[in-house]
Design an enzyme around this catalytic site. Structure first.
Site, PDB file in Angstrom:
ATOM      1  N   LYS A  51       0.842  -1.201   0.000  1.00  0.00           N
ATOM      2  CA  LYS A  51       0.000   0.000   0.000  1.00  0.00           C
ATOM      3  C   LYS A  51       0.874   1.246   0.000  1.00  0.00           C
ATOM      4  CE  LYS A  51      -3.757  -2.393   2.398  1.00  0.00           C
ATOM      5  NZ  LYS A  51      -4.331  -2.703   3.701  1.00  0.00           N
ATOM      6  N   GLN A  95      -4.072  -1.292  10.050  1.00  0.00           N
ATOM      7  CA  GLN A  95      -4.101  -2.617   9.427  1.00  0.00           C
ATOM      8  C   GLN A  95      -4.698  -3.651  10.384  1.00  0.00           C
ATOM      9  OE1 GLN A  95      -3.175  -3.352   6.150  1.00  0.00           O
ATOM     10  NE2 GLN A  95      -3.968  -5.387   6.571  1.00  0.00           N
ATOM     11  N   ASP A 118     -10.550   3.320   4.908  1.00  0.00           N
ATOM     12  CA  ASP A 118     -11.006   1.929   4.787  1.00  0.00           C
ATOM     13  C   ASP A 118     -12.537   1.851   4.796  1.00  0.00           C
ATOM     14  OD1 ASP A 118      -9.031   0.026   4.397  1.00  0.00           O
ATOM     15  OD2 ASP A 118      -8.443  -0.017   6.503  1.00  0.00           O
TER      16      ASP A 118
END
Ligand code: NAP
Length: 287
Positions: A51, A95, A118
């Protein structure tokens, strides 16, 4: 019936990424994505590194905070609050999974909804359910874009989603409903799953059990989205759908790898630029 169209997620994602790169180059400042990794899960480490690389390739500034497994929940909350209050940061990604002693719900709930790239906060999930503009979870958003690369109007189609996680199955079902599909969300307690799947014009599978969906579960002509990623002992990567069987029946299918995965990363970049523009009151690009 001839073999299915194999939906080239990598090529489609690359197309989005080059558009995003072009868009970023026209912005007055660089968007900034802050990522937090707690612990040393090898898969998570690989994901955040990818990412970071994607972001930098596009001209998005990125920071990666790597914290030890023993990090206390309060310490992580403080870091997220600092990132919330840092005007330079446009997007925050923590994460998952987090170590067991840290509540994922608490941490995600700490992220400012307008920096939640997200799309996991209750605010963004609520807005999605109400069919309002929001930051949409990346994997489901990528799935819809892949679906639309094959069939633009999916209104009225029967969609079956297998898997009801907060990050994939539930928001994907919501997005399909928002596209006017008739949606069934199935899970480990669902009865007669093969028969249910046979009713699906669109079959999306997000379980994490390699080869769960057999060719004879698939309605001829269906579009199949295989979200599953399993790493086998021989180091190969396998999806949740028996690909060799499925291509003989489906109209189109996403492969694993190079299907949904690349789109997830592209949609994270999309959301980061979207968060940047919304925070600065740019006119929204609805695409
Ligand atoms: P998860 O949180 O473990 O959820 C799995 C879901 O599958 C649960 O809802 C579970 O039902 C359901 N399930 C388990 N066994 C089943 C069965 N035999 N029949 C029907 N449903 C069953 O997983 P996730 O985070 O959603 O991820 C799913 C898969 O997608 C994993 O392989 C993951 O690696 C992959 N993934 C890929 C991407 C990508 O970018 N390609 C992104 C995210 C995830 P219950 O709710 O009843 O337990």
């Amino acid at each position: 019936m001839s073999d299915a169209i194999i939906i080239d997620g990598k090529a489609i994602a690359d197309g989005y990424l080059s558009k995003i790169k072009e868009e970023v180059s026209r912005l007055p400042t660089r968007p900034c994505l802050a990522m937090v990794l707690v612990g040393d899960n090898p898969a998570s480490l690989l994901y955040v590194r990818y990412k970071k690389k994607y972001a930098e390739d596009l001209g998005i500034t990125s920071f990666l905070y790597m914290l030890p497994t023993e990090t206390k929940e309060e310490e992580l909350i403080h870091l997220v609050e600092d990132l919330n209050n840092n005007p330079q940061v446009d997007g925050i990604l923590v994460q998952l999974p987090l170590p067991d002693h840290i509540s994922e719900f608490k941490i995600i709930s700490t992220i400012r909804p307008d920096k939640d790239v997200d799309g996991f906060t209750k605010e963004n999930i609520g807005l999605l359910a109400l069919k309002q503009d929001c930051l949409v979870p990346c994997t489901p958003l990528g799935c819809i874009k892949l679906l639309k690369s094959v069939k633009d109007d999916i209104s009225g189609l029967n969609a079956v989603v297998i898997g009801r996680s907060n990050i994939v199955g539930r928001p994907l079902a919501q997005l399909l409903l928002n596209e006017n599909c008739t949606v069934t969300l199935s899970h480990s307690h669902t009865q007669n799953l093969p028969d249910l799947c046979l009713s699906a014009d669109i079959l999306a599978v997000a379980v994490g059990k390699p080869g769960l969906v057999k060719g004879n579960w698939i309605k001829p002509g269906a579009i199949v989205l295989d979200v599953g990623i399993s790493y086998l002992p021989d180091k190969s990567i396998k999806g949740d759908v028996d690909f060799e069987e499925a291509i003989k029946v489906a109209q189109a299918i996403t492969p694993v790898p190079k299907g949904v995965g690349p789109m997830t990363k592209a949609m994270l970049m999309h959301n980061t630029v979207k968060a940047y523009k919304r925070r600065r009151n740019f006119i929204e690009d609805k695409k």
